[in-house]
Design a protein around this motif. Structure first.
Motif, PDB file in Angstrom:
ATOM      1  N   HIS A 114       0.829  -1.196   0.000  1.00  0.00           N
ATOM      2  CA  HIS A 114       0.000   0.000   0.000  1.00  0.00           C
ATOM      3  C   HIS A 114       0.870   1.255   0.000  1.00  0.00           C
ATOM      4  CE1 HIS A 114      -3.559  -2.282   2.088  1.00  0.00           C
ATOM      5  NE2 HIS A 114      -3.356  -2.652   0.816  1.00  0.00           N
ATOM      6  N   VAL A 115       0.473   2.210  -0.804  1.00  0.00           N
ATOM      7  CA  VAL A 115       1.071   3.539  -0.687  1.00  0.00           C
ATOM      8  C   VAL A 115       0.563   4.153   0.601  1.00  0.00           C
ATOM      9  CG1 VAL A 115       1.207   5.828  -1.720  1.00  0.00           C
ATOM     10  CG2 VAL A 115       1.273   3.791  -3.177  1.00  0.00           C
ATOM     11  N   THR A 116       1.427   4.828   1.329  1.00  0.00           N
ATOM     12  CA  THR A 116       1.053   5.389   2.622  1.00  0.00           C
ATOM     13  C   THR A 116      -0.218   6.225   2.495  1.00  0.00           C
ATOM     14  OG1 THR A 116       3.379   5.471   3.252  1.00  0.00           O
ATOM     15  CG2 THR A 116       1.837   6.806   4.548  1.00  0.00           C
ATOM     16  N   HIS A 138      -3.130   5.023   1.651  1.00  0.00           N
ATOM     17  CA  HIS A 138      -4.041   4.470   0.664  1.00  0.00           C
ATOM     18  C   HIS A 138      -4.130   2.958   0.860  1.00  0.00           C
ATOM     19  CE1 HIS A 138      -4.111   8.285  -1.606  1.00  0.00           C
ATOM     20  NE2 HIS A 138      -2.789   8.357  -1.297  1.00  0.00           N
ATOM     21  N   THR A 139      -5.061   2.357   0.136  1.00  0.00           N
ATOM     22  CA  THR A 139      -5.257   0.907   0.225  1.00  0.00           C
ATOM     23  C   THR A 139      -4.910   0.218  -1.094  1.00  0.00           C
ATOM     24  OG1 THR A 139      -7.581   1.174  -0.367  1.00  0.00           O
ATOM     25  CG2 THR A 139      -7.031   1.129   1.998  1.00  0.00           C
ATOM     26  N   ALA A 140      -4.112   0.855  -1.905  1.00  0.00           N
ATOM     27  CA  ALA A 140      -3.669   0.278  -3.178  1.00  0.00           C
ATOM     28  C   ALA A 140      -2.189   0.577  -3.354  1.00  0.00           C
ATOM     29  CB  ALA A 140      -4.488   0.829  -4.336  1.00  0.00           C
ATOM     30  N   CYS A 141      -1.566  -0.204  -4.233  1.00  0.00           N
ATOM     31  CA  CYS A 141      -0.154   0.040  -4.537  1.00  0.00           C
ATOM     32  C   CYS A 141      -0.047   1.181  -5.533  1.00  0.00           C
ATOM     33  CB  CYS A 141       0.487  -1.226  -5.076  1.00  0.00           C
ATOM     34  SG  CYS A 141      -0.089  -1.704  -6.720  1.00  0.00           S
ATOM     35  N   LEU A 142       1.200   1.586  -5.826  1.00  0.00           N
ATOM     36  CA  LEU A 142       1.414   2.710  -6.726  1.00  0.00           C
ATOM     37  C   LEU A 142       0.853   2.425  -8.116  1.00  0.00           C
ATOM     38  CD1 LEU A 142       2.738   5.497  -7.158  1.00  0.00           C
ATOM     39  CD2 LEU A 142       4.842   4.301  -7.775  1.00  0.00           C
ATOM     40  N   ALA A 143       0.901   1.175  -8.541  1.00  0.00           N
ATOM     41  CA  ALA A 143       0.425   0.842  -9.887  1.00  0.00           C
ATOM     42  C   ALA A 143      -1.083   0.922 -10.006  1.00  0.00           C
ATOM     43  CB  ALA A 143       0.902  -0.553 -10.277  1.00  0.00           C
ATOM     44  N   HIS A 144      -1.803   0.744  -8.900  1.00  0.00           N
ATOM     45  CA  HIS A 144      -3.254   0.667  -8.974  1.00  0.00           C
ATOM     46  C   HIS A 144      -3.950   1.817  -8.262  1.00  0.00           C
ATOM     47  CE1 HIS A 144      -2.082  -3.690  -9.655  1.00  0.00           C
ATOM     48  NE2 HIS A 144      -2.736  -3.334 -10.769  1.00  0.00           N
ATOM     49  N   GLU A 186      -4.608  10.354  -7.436  1.00  0.00           N
ATOM     50  CA  GLU A 186      -3.903   9.996  -6.199  1.00  0.00           C
ATOM     51  C   GLU A 186      -2.429   9.695  -6.477  1.00  0.00           C
ATOM     52  OE1 GLU A 186      -6.339   6.732  -5.101  1.00  0.00           O
ATOM     53  OE2 GLU A 186      -7.671   7.936  -3.812  1.00  0.00           O
ATOM     54  N   ARG A 187      -2.166   9.028  -7.611  1.00  0.00           N
ATOM     55  CA  ARG A 187      -0.769   8.730  -7.960  1.00  0.00           C
ATOM     56  C   ARG A 187       0.005  10.022  -8.211  1.00  0.00           C
ATOM     57  NH1 ARG A 187      -1.467   6.363 -12.474  1.00  0.00           N
ATOM     58  NH2 ARG A 187      -1.995   4.325 -11.578  1.00  0.00           N
ATOM     59  N   ASN A 188      -0.608  10.944  -8.943  1.00  0.00           N
ATOM     60  CA  ASN A 188       0.077  12.204  -9.223  1.00  0.00           C
ATOM     61  C   ASN A 188       0.342  12.972  -7.941  1.00  0.00           C
ATOM     62  OD1 ASN A 188       0.107  11.654 -11.966  1.00  0.00           O
ATOM     63  ND2 ASN A 188      -1.844  12.703 -12.347  1.00  0.00           N
ATOM     64  N   ASP A 189      -0.654  12.957  -7.027  1.00  0.00           N
ATOM     65  CA  ASP A 189      -0.451  13.646  -5.746  1.00  0.00           C
ATOM     66  C   ASP A 189       0.706  13.031  -4.972  1.00  0.00           C
ATOM     67  OD1 ASP A 189      -2.538  15.320  -6.319  1.00  0.00           O
ATOM     68  OD2 ASP A 189      -4.021  14.194  -5.140  1.00  0.00           O
ATOM     69  N   ALA A 199      14.033  11.042  -0.656  1.00  0.00           N
ATOM     70  CA  ALA A 199      12.936  10.492   0.140  1.00  0.00           C
ATOM     71  C   ALA A 199      13.063   8.974   0.237  1.00  0.00           C
ATOM     72  CB  ALA A 199      11.602  10.867  -0.498  1.00  0.00           C
ATOM     73  N   ASP A 200      12.619   8.429   1.381  1.00  0.00           N
ATOM     74  CA  ASP A 200      12.544   6.982   1.540  1.00  0.00           C
ATOM     75  C   ASP A 200      11.292   6.490   0.810  1.00  0.00           C
ATOM     76  OD1 ASP A 200      14.762   7.121   3.148  1.00  0.00           O
ATOM     77  OD2 ASP A 200      13.635   7.090   5.024  1.00  0.00           O
ATOM     78  N   ILE A 201      11.440   5.408   0.061  1.00  0.00           N
ATOM     79  CA  ILE A 201      10.303   4.863  -0.656  1.00  0.00           C
ATOM     80  C   ILE A 201      10.190   3.381  -0.362  1.00  0.00           C
ATOM     81  CG2 ILE A 201      10.441   6.576  -2.515  1.00  0.00           C
ATOM     82  CD1 ILE A 201      11.672   4.344  -4.238  1.00  0.00           C
ATOM     83  N   ASP A 202       8.955   2.884  -0.488  1.00  0.00           N
ATOM     84  CA  ASP A 202       8.694   1.464  -0.258  1.00  0.00           C
ATOM     85  C   ASP A 202       7.653   1.013  -1.276  1.00  0.00           C
ATOM     86  OD1 ASP A 202       8.243  -1.074   0.606  1.00  0.00           O
ATOM     87  OD2 ASP A 202       7.841  -0.558   2.703  1.00  0.00           O
ATOM     88  N   HIS A 203       8.141   0.264  -2.270  1.00  0.00           N
ATOM     89  CA  HIS A 203       7.246  -0.244  -3.310  1.00  0.00           C
ATOM     90  C   HIS A 203       7.485  -1.733  -3.515  1.00  0.00           C
ATOM     91  CE1 HIS A 203       5.703   3.700  -4.237  1.00  0.00           C
ATOM     92  NE2 HIS A 203       6.943   4.164  -4.419  1.00  0.00           N
ATOM     93  N   ARG A 204       7.504  -2.446  -2.416  1.00  0.00           N
ATOM     94  CA  ARG A 204       7.683  -3.888  -2.472  1.00  0.00           C
ATOM     95  C   ARG A 204       6.519  -4.539  -3.224  1.00  0.00           C
ATOM     96  NH1 ARG A 204       8.523  -4.914   3.835  1.00  0.00           N
ATOM     97  NH2 ARG A 204       7.355  -2.931   3.897  1.00  0.00           N
ATOM     98  N   GLY A 205       6.868  -5.486  -4.063  1.00  0.00           N
ATOM     99  CA  GLY A 205       5.860  -6.258  -4.771  1.00  0.00           C
ATOM    100  C   GLY A 205       5.093  -5.502  -5.837  1.00  0.00           C
TER     101      GLY A 205
END
Length: 578
Positions: A33-35, A37-43, A48-51, A60-66
């Motif tokens: 999940h993107v912080t 939100h309840t979806a990953c960056l792809a979905h 919301e993705r642009n924001d 910045a620290d990022i976390d896009h596991r899976g």
């Protein structure tokens, strides 16, 4: 390295679940999940993705596991972190564990200031980390690269761990710098592995790595004691520098050590069994014999080099230093002379079986006018093996150069108490001196020719024994024909009476030879002549009752034939001495 989750196994992080199906895929998208939100960056929804992307700051620290990344999605993330002053994408800590990249992944020149995780990430297209900088640890455990992976000129200031990574095409690490430990345990490369110019400052264990084609370590620098374990078709270590001790364990490989810089002992050995790394390493990318062939040590200071269980059939030694201090351990294979009978004009001959250097093969092939072989064709075992510059005489070593190589390697064998090996190289040295018209005087060449003809330079017992038997046979025939008298002369005694005194005088007449030739060539005379010859040569006792010619025949026999006997004994000793 952890095992990848099965399709029905949920990841350890809160995941997107997009596209989940109770029957086919109960888990769905495994992107975290993107912080907020309840979806990953792809979905995420586009807004919301642009924001989210616009909220990111440099480093910045990022976390896009899976997360499944398309090429556009990844470019959007990279562009959001670009420093306008440098043009580099700047990450803090970066989590891409189990992420999936469907297009090109261009992380070239990216900066990772924190720890970076690409554990079990999958890259379907070309991957670019060229010029990337990793300030902390970087984990690529179990990552899968379906196409080319470019890490050239990257900088790892922390540990770089590629254990279990799979490269389905070329892996390029040219000029990459590893300031801390660099682990490539269990790595598989289906294409070529390029590490030329790479610098490993702290690596203590490198590999085991399996490469289906060429693993190139040319110009690489290893700054600490290291053990390298490599299974590859070819390994290039041209101008590779080892600043400390190293053990290079190889399988299946043809290794080129030309002009490598050794400042401490380096051992190159053929590993007899598959490598292990928590289990047996998969070597299915390679087939055929697992032995190791060394093809060049040119320009190497051999005082620090140890070769174990190596095939040196095509190894080039010219230009190496301190070859007399080279250590050859285990089973070492050199090129043999051509097999079978050879026609030279109207006569047949065959080469003496012995170990030879590749340089002698190249010179003899060039002087014999053999045609150059097409690329990839194996030379016939009945011919000399042409060199890489065949038939150019200016780039082919001459006999004087080859003799010097034999001389130095002979001393290396002698220092290792391998007298039979040293004997073969002494033979090769004498052969080259005999053919050297520039550096060897004519008289010395003639002396060497006679030495070769009579006994193979004191190393061929069969040749010396053959000449000995021929000489003794000739001696027997000559003694039968002109050396033995027809009868042993009987002493004759005469006396003179002077009053009551008698004076006696005993004399033996000179041996005389009478009769026709058919009367001289009898078995009885043959047996007697044989006894005379054997006593003269072996027991050094002088014959009796010989004609004048027989006396001279025996003198010549006592001078020449024991020399041949000594040469035969010397040859036997050279083959069995340890």
């Amino acid at each position: 390295m952890t095992e990848p989750p099965s399709p029905s196994q949920s990841p350890s992080w809160p995941h997107c679940g997009y596209g989940a199906d109770p029957t086919d895929d109960p888990v769905g998208c495994r992107g975290i999940h993107v912080t907020g939100h309840t979806a990953c960056l792809a979905h995420l929804a586009d807004t919301e993705r642009n924001d989210y992307l616009s909220s990111l700051t440099l480093g910045a620290d990022i976390d896009h596991r899976g997360t499944p990344f398309t090429e556009d999605l990844l470019n959007g993330l990279l562009n959001a972190l670009i420093d306008p002053a440098t043009g580099r994408s700047c990450f803090g800590e970066a989590h891409f564990d189990s992420a999936q990249f469907s297009g090109e992944a261009r992380f070239d020149r990216a900066q990772f200031s924190g720890n970076t995780w690409f554990i079990e990430a999958k890259f379907a297209g070309d991957v670019w980390f060229a010029g990337a900088q990793f300030a902390a640890h970087a984990w690529f455990y179990g990552a899968q690269f379906a196409r080319k992976a470019w890490f050239f000129a990257a900088q790892f200031a922390g540990g770089a761990l590629f254990n279990g990574a799979r490269f389905a095409d070329d892996a390029r690490f040219d000029r990459t710098q590893f300031a801390d430990d660099a682990r490539f345990i269990g790595v598989q490369v289906t294409g070529n592995g390029q590490f030329d110019g790479a610098k490993f400052s702290m690596a203590s264990r490198w590999g085991p790595i399996v490469c289906a084609r060429t693993l190139d370590l040319s110009g690489a620098v290893f700054g600490a004691p290291v053990t390298l374990e490599i299974a590859a078709r070819e390994v290039h270590c041209v101008r590779t520098r080892w600043d400390s001790t190293a053990t290079v364990r190889l399988r299946y490989a043809s290794v080129d050590l030309g002009y490598a810089v050794l400042t401490a002992p380096v051992a190159v050995t053929a590993h007899p069994a598959p490598f292990t790394a928590g289990g047996v390493v998969d070597e299915s990318l390679l087939s055929g014999p697992a032995g190791v062939r060394v093809i060049s040590v040119q320009g190497v200071d051999a005082a620090h080099l140890v070769l174990t269980d190596s095939d040196l059939t095509d190894c080039l030694f010219s230009g190496a230093f301190h070859l007399d201090q080279l250590r050859l351990e285990g089973r070492t294979i050199f090129a043999p002379t051509p097999a079978g009978w050879q026609r030279r004009g109207i006569r047949l001959s065959r080469w003496t079986r012995r170990h030879t250097l590749a340089e002698e093969h190249h010179w003899r092939a060039q002087t014999a006018g053999q045609p150059a072989l097409p690329p990839g064709q194996t030379p016939s075992p009945r011919q000399w093996r042409p060199g890489p510059h065949h038939p150019d005489p200016d780039r082919t070593p001459d006999p004087e150069d080859v003799a010097a190589l034999y001389r130095q390697l002979r001393k290396a064998f002698e220092d290792g108490k391998n007298e039979p090996g040293a004997a073969d190289f002494y033979y090769g040295e004498c052969e080259m001196r005999r053919h050297d018209r520039a550096g060897t005087p004519k008289g010395e060449r003639r002396l060497l020719w006679g030495y070769w003809l009579l006994s193979g330079y004191g190393l061929r017992a069969s040749r010396a024994v053959s000449w000995l038997l021929a000489a003794m046979s000739l001696t027997v025939l000559l003694l039968m024909g002109v050396g033995l008298p027809t009868h042993d002369p009987d002493p004759a005694t005469t006396g003179t009476l002077h009053g009551s005194k008698i004076s006696l005088n005993t004399s033996t007449p000179d041996p005389a030879l009478h009769g026709r030739w058919d009367q001289r060539m009898t078995w009885k005379r043959a047996e007697k002549a044989t006894r005379v010859a054997v006593n003269s040569v072996i027991f050094r006792s002088s014959g009796q009752n010989l004609t004048t010619a027989g006396t001279y025949i025996e003198m010549a026999s006592r001078l020449l034939e024991p020399t041949l006997l000594a040469l035969a004994a010397l040859a036997v000793r050279g083959r069995i001495k340890r």
